[in-house]
Design a protein around this motif. Sequence first.
Motif, PDB file in Angstrom:
ATOM      1  N   THR A  16      -1.330 -45.737  -8.447  1.00 25.32           N
ATOM      2  CA  THR A  16      -2.095 -44.482  -8.334  1.00 25.32           C
ATOM      3  C   THR A  16      -3.236 -44.480  -9.349  1.00 25.32           C
ATOM      4  OG1 THR A  16      -0.089 -43.346  -7.651  1.00 25.32           O
ATOM      5  CG2 THR A  16      -1.890 -41.964  -8.407  1.00 25.32           C
ATOM      6  N   ARG A  19      -5.990 -46.747  -8.263  1.00 24.70           N
ATOM      7  CA  ARG A  19      -6.768 -46.159  -7.154  1.00 24.70           C
ATOM      8  C   ARG A  19      -7.819 -45.190  -7.691  1.00 24.70           C
ATOM      9  NH1 ARG A  19      -4.656 -42.834  -3.590  1.00 24.70           N
ATOM     10  NH2 ARG A  19      -6.488 -43.070  -2.287  1.00 24.70           N
ATOM     11  N   ILE A  20      -7.460 -44.502  -8.745  1.00 25.69           N
ATOM     12  CA  ILE A  20      -8.425 -43.550  -9.318  1.00 25.69           C
ATOM     13  C   ILE A  20      -9.582 -44.311  -9.964  1.00 25.69           C
ATOM     14  CG2 ILE A  20      -8.758 -41.647 -10.955  1.00 25.69           C
ATOM     15  CD1 ILE A  20      -5.759 -40.958 -10.507  1.00 25.69           C
ATOM     16  N   THR A  23     -11.743 -45.577  -7.298  1.00 21.36           N
ATOM     17  CA  THR A  23     -12.583 -44.507  -6.736  1.00 21.36           C
ATOM     18  C   THR A  23     -13.798 -44.244  -7.631  1.00 21.36           C
ATOM     19  OG1 THR A  23     -10.603 -43.512  -5.796  1.00 21.36           O
ATOM     20  CG2 THR A  23     -12.538 -42.107  -5.911  1.00 21.36           C
ATOM     21  N   LYS A 142      13.458 -44.409  -4.977  1.00 17.55           N
ATOM     22  CA  LYS A 142      12.931 -43.835  -3.731  1.00 17.55           C
ATOM     23  C   LYS A 142      12.013 -44.822  -3.015  1.00 17.55           C
ATOM     24  CE  LYS A 142      12.981 -38.888  -4.681  1.00 17.55           C
ATOM     25  NZ  LYS A 142      12.145 -37.787  -5.146  1.00 17.55           N
ATOM     26  N   PHE A 179      -1.923 -34.072 -16.127  1.00 14.17           N
ATOM     27  CA  PHE A 179      -2.939 -34.480 -15.159  1.00 14.17           C
ATOM     28  C   PHE A 179      -3.367 -35.911 -15.435  1.00 14.17           C
ATOM     29  CE2 PHE A 179      -3.475 -29.838 -15.057  1.00 14.17           C
ATOM     30  CZ  PHE A 179      -3.331 -29.645 -13.695  1.00 14.17           C
ATOM     31  N   LEU A 180      -3.449 -36.702 -14.390  1.00 14.61           N
ATOM     32  CA  LEU A 180      -3.854 -38.104 -14.526  1.00 14.61           C
ATOM     33  C   LEU A 180      -5.370 -38.247 -14.627  1.00 14.61           C
ATOM     34  CD1 LEU A 180      -1.854 -40.328 -12.008  1.00 14.61           C
ATOM     35  CD2 LEU A 180      -1.945 -40.542 -14.480  1.00 14.61           C
ATOM     36  N   ILE A 181      -6.064 -37.545 -13.747  1.00 14.94           N
ATOM     37  CA  ILE A 181      -7.514 -37.769 -13.615  1.00 14.94           C
ATOM     38  C   ILE A 181      -8.261 -37.484 -14.933  1.00 14.94           C
ATOM     39  CG2 ILE A 181      -9.600 -36.979 -12.412  1.00 14.94           C
ATOM     40  CD1 ILE A 181      -7.872 -36.890  -9.846  1.00 14.94           C
ATOM     41  N   PRO A 182      -7.964 -36.381 -15.622  1.00 18.81           N
ATOM     42  CA  PRO A 182      -8.675 -36.159 -16.888  1.00 18.81           C
ATOM     43  C   PRO A 182      -8.439 -37.290 -17.895  1.00 18.81           C
ATOM     44  CG  PRO A 182      -7.588 -34.153 -16.175  1.00 18.81           C
ATOM     45  CD  PRO A 182      -7.115 -35.231 -15.276  1.00 18.81           C
TER      46      PRO A 182
ATOM     47  N   ARG B 264     -10.979 -37.370  -2.522  1.00 20.57           N
ATOM     48  CA  ARG B 264      -9.941 -38.395  -2.405  1.00 20.57           C
ATOM     49  C   ARG B 264      -8.752 -37.898  -3.213  1.00 20.57           C
ATOM     50  NH1 ARG B 264     -11.993 -44.341  -2.852  1.00 20.57           N
ATOM     51  NH2 ARG B 264     -13.043 -43.599  -0.989  1.00 20.57           N
ATOM     52  N   THR B 265      -7.590 -37.922  -2.582  1.00 18.53           N
ATOM     53  CA  THR B 265      -6.401 -37.406  -3.279  1.00 18.53           C
ATOM     54  C   THR B 265      -5.614 -38.565  -3.885  1.00 18.53           C
ATOM     55  OG1 THR B 265      -5.017 -37.535  -1.316  1.00 18.53           O
ATOM     56  CG2 THR B 265      -6.187 -35.452  -1.696  1.00 18.53           C
ATOM     57  N   PHE B 266      -4.881 -38.246  -4.927  1.00 13.80           N
ATOM     58  CA  PHE B 266      -4.034 -39.249  -5.599  1.00 13.80           C
ATOM     59  C   PHE B 266      -2.643 -38.654  -5.778  1.00 13.80           C
ATOM     60  CE2 PHE B 266      -8.408 -39.780  -6.874  1.00 13.80           C
ATOM     61  CZ  PHE B 266      -8.644 -41.088  -6.494  1.00 13.80           C
ATOM     62  N   PRO B 267      -1.660 -39.156  -5.076  1.00 19.14           N
ATOM     63  CA  PRO B 267      -1.722 -40.243  -4.110  1.00 19.14           C
ATOM     64  C   PRO B 267      -2.359 -39.790  -2.794  1.00 19.14           C
ATOM     65  CG  PRO B 267       0.481 -39.339  -4.159  1.00 19.14           C
ATOM     66  CD  PRO B 267      -0.284 -38.631  -5.220  1.00 19.14           C
ATOM     67  N   SER B 268      -2.700 -40.774  -1.957  1.00 23.42           N
ATOM     68  CA  SER B 268      -3.312 -40.426  -0.670  1.00 23.42           C
ATOM     69  C   SER B 268      -2.249 -40.214   0.400  1.00 23.42           C
ATOM     70  CB  SER B 268      -4.264 -41.535  -0.232  1.00 23.42           C
ATOM     71  OG  SER B 268      -3.548 -42.754  -0.103  1.00 23.42           O
ATOM     72  N   ARG B 271       5.406 -38.253   0.873  1.00 20.18           N
ATOM     73  CA  ARG B 271       6.664 -38.397   1.603  1.00 20.18           C
ATOM     74  C   ARG B 271       7.145 -37.008   2.037  1.00 20.18           C
ATOM     75  NH1 ARG B 271      12.119 -41.521  -0.053  1.00 20.18           N
ATOM     76  NH2 ARG B 271      10.644 -43.197  -0.346  1.00 20.18           N
ATOM     77  N   LYS B 304      -7.538 -28.600 -10.600  1.00 23.37           N
ATOM     78  CA  LYS B 304      -7.284 -30.024 -10.848  1.00 23.37           C
ATOM     79  C   LYS B 304      -6.292 -30.600  -9.857  1.00 23.37           C
ATOM     80  CE  LYS B 304      -8.332 -29.876 -15.743  1.00 23.37           C
ATOM     81  NZ  LYS B 304      -7.803 -29.863 -17.103  1.00 23.37           N
ATOM     82  N   ARG B 305      -5.520 -29.714  -9.264  1.00 24.07           N
ATOM     83  CA  ARG B 305      -4.540 -30.182  -8.275  1.00 24.07           C
ATOM     84  C   ARG B 305      -4.668 -29.337  -7.017  1.00 24.07           C
ATOM     85  NH1 ARG B 305       0.444 -30.822 -12.297  1.00 24.07           N
ATOM     86  NH2 ARG B 305       0.215 -32.999 -12.804  1.00 24.07           N
ATOM     87  N   VAL B 323       6.940 -34.516  -1.120  1.00 21.09           N
ATOM     88  CA  VAL B 323       6.966 -35.125  -2.459  1.00 21.09           C
ATOM     89  C   VAL B 323       5.762 -36.060  -2.590  1.00 21.09           C
ATOM     90  CG1 VAL B 323       8.265 -36.539  -4.068  1.00 21.09           C
ATOM     91  CG2 VAL B 323       9.485 -35.030  -2.489  1.00 21.09           C
ATOM     92  N   GLU B 328      -3.485 -34.641  -7.297  1.00 26.73           N
ATOM     93  CA  GLU B 328      -4.775 -34.567  -7.978  1.00 26.73           C
ATOM     94  C   GLU B 328      -5.844 -35.105  -7.030  1.00 26.73           C
ATOM     95  OE1 GLU B 328      -4.951 -35.677 -12.202  1.00 26.73           O
ATOM     96  OE2 GLU B 328      -2.801 -36.030 -12.030  1.00 26.73           O
ATOM     97  N   PHE B 329      -7.084 -34.817  -7.336  1.00 24.25           N
ATOM     98  CA  PHE B 329      -8.139 -35.259  -6.419  1.00 24.25           C
ATOM     99  C   PHE B 329      -9.455 -35.444  -7.172  1.00 24.25           C
ATOM    100  CE2 PHE B 329     -10.738 -31.422  -6.072  1.00 24.25           C
ATOM    101  CZ  PHE B 329      -9.904 -30.493  -6.684  1.00 24.25           C
ATOM    102  N   LEU B 330     -10.286 -36.247  -6.581  1.00 26.48           N
ATOM    103  CA  LEU B 330     -11.656 -36.412  -7.083  1.00 26.48           C
ATOM    104  C   LEU B 330     -12.607 -36.017  -5.976  1.00 26.48           C
ATOM    105  CD1 LEU B 330     -11.543 -39.860  -8.920  1.00 26.48           C
ATOM    106  CD2 LEU B 330     -11.884 -37.635  -9.979  1.00 26.48           C
ATOM    107  N   ILE B 332     -15.859 -36.737  -4.167  1.00 27.01           N
ATOM    108  CA  ILE B 332     -16.703 -37.926  -4.030  1.00 27.01           C
ATOM    109  C   ILE B 332     -18.140 -37.472  -3.811  1.00 27.01           C
ATOM    110  CG2 ILE B 332     -17.054 -40.090  -2.765  1.00 27.01           C
ATOM    111  CD1 ILE B 332     -14.282 -39.872  -4.101  1.00 27.01           C
TER     112      ILE B 332
END
Lengths: 197, 334
Positions: A16, A19-20, A23, A142, A179-182, B264-268, B271, B304-305, B323, B328-330, B332
């Motif tokens: 993940t 991927r960021i 991007t 999982k 938060f991951l993105i920040p 773009r979402t993370f994850p894309s 489940r 942010k989410r 799940v 999160e997303f960016l 584009i």
Amino acid sequence: MIKVALTGNIGSGKSTVVRIFSTLGVPVFYADKEAKLLYKDQRIKKAVRKYFGSVVFDRKQEVDFKKMAAIVFNDASAMREINKIIHPAVFDRYADWMEENKKAAYTLHEAAIVFENHLEDHFDALINVTAPKQIRMERVVKRDGINAEKFHARAKNQWLEEEKNKKSDFIIINDGKQFLIPQILEIHRKLLERTKI
Amino acid sequence: MQSSDKPYRPIRQRDISVPDRRIKRSDNFIFLLCLIIAAFFWLLIKLSGTYTVSYNYKIKYTNVPSEKRLTKIIDTTLNISFSARGYDILKLNITEDMDVMTIDLKDYEVRKSNNNTYYIQTGLIREELASYINVNESDVTLSKNSLHFILSDLHVKDVAVKTREKIGFKDPFDLYEKERVEPAKVSVYGPSSVLDTLQYIYTEVIKLASVDKDQIIKTRLYNPLPELINLEPDEVLVKLRIERFTESFVETEIDISGVPKKIRTFPSAIRINFKVAQKDFSNIKASQFRVVPETDNIDLNEVKRLHLKLIEKPDFIRDEWIVPADVEFLIIKK
């Protein structure tokens, strides 16, 4: 150009994170995927067969990664041997890939094991993706449909998170709460600044 | 000779006290008997006297005309004062309910006052009471000459039946589809003011435990206002279809096509976990699911989410959850 390695223990969520970065326009070299492709190379197959015999091959004479994992995750010497076979070849590929991406401000080399194979000196900066062991285990159970026992067998071949964090330039906490993105944007900004120096 | 036949034995105190105590007990009994007799005669004398008493009754009606429903009692109480002999007052207290007066409307002429307001004259009450306690009607004083109440016309409405149930299933069994009620609607008879607000009629609570097969349950309907409405029928059949369930999941890409900005979402991919009847398990396909980010009233530059919601899914799955629930997303920018 800065060569950055991105690593993290099993289930830490490297994919993940990568991927960021991707991007954001950062070229990423997927070392583990490249390694899997290399197992189709006849020279690698020959070396694997020489050490392990035919037990790790399937009917089509391709390397069966499940069988291989069952051996190397429970045998440190087998793990070392397979690393000796595959890593030089992966680094050859990486060198070619770097040539293709030399215009990028920095590149990422994503691999599950960097410190364990003492590869850290090959890179200008190291990023470790970290998450509590319990969360990592839940993710892997999982994702791969394995039990906790198998997770621990895989995890024991990797360094402790704390040790990796100490040796890393950047740490990304991927515990599902922060938060991951920040975090990634901050690292991205700092790496870009380094390239300007 | 006498002295030689019977040896001398001194007379002890105990020997002489036994008859004395008997005499004493007998005296007590006679005294008590006299007291009771005196009290009885005193009571007879007292009861033969005339007394003035007053009672306050709550009013209750029975046998409301069949085409009507009693919706409100305006005159809720009636005070009755009378002078009567003690015997008659005692008889009245013993034989009659002195708190509630139940008036059988069949015996009265129900008169209309206005709209839905009706009344009865209290003369008959006076007459019956006077006769019962053997006094002249003029000796009975009632606080009201008439008693008013509201009768509404009886209407009918078909109302849907909803079940109330507490069902415990044996693992891994569960309810396969929504329970079926037969008949699904019942006729409710009552005043329009009540019927207008009545949306559903509920069953009595059905309690079942360790259910592992189909069920057909005959159950009574719960009448929320038994004094105002009638249910026809007042029982229904509840049919439960039970199936063996299993947990499963699919993984699917988040559909971001409807998001106002390119993101773009993370994850894309996420489940979706759910429960499905084993008979439907093979019919599950990831393409039957559609998950989108919730973007209504959201400024994408401020959050942010994004929360995910499942907007398409097969009808036969249940208890589904996504799940992760947020991604999160960016944004584009190109």
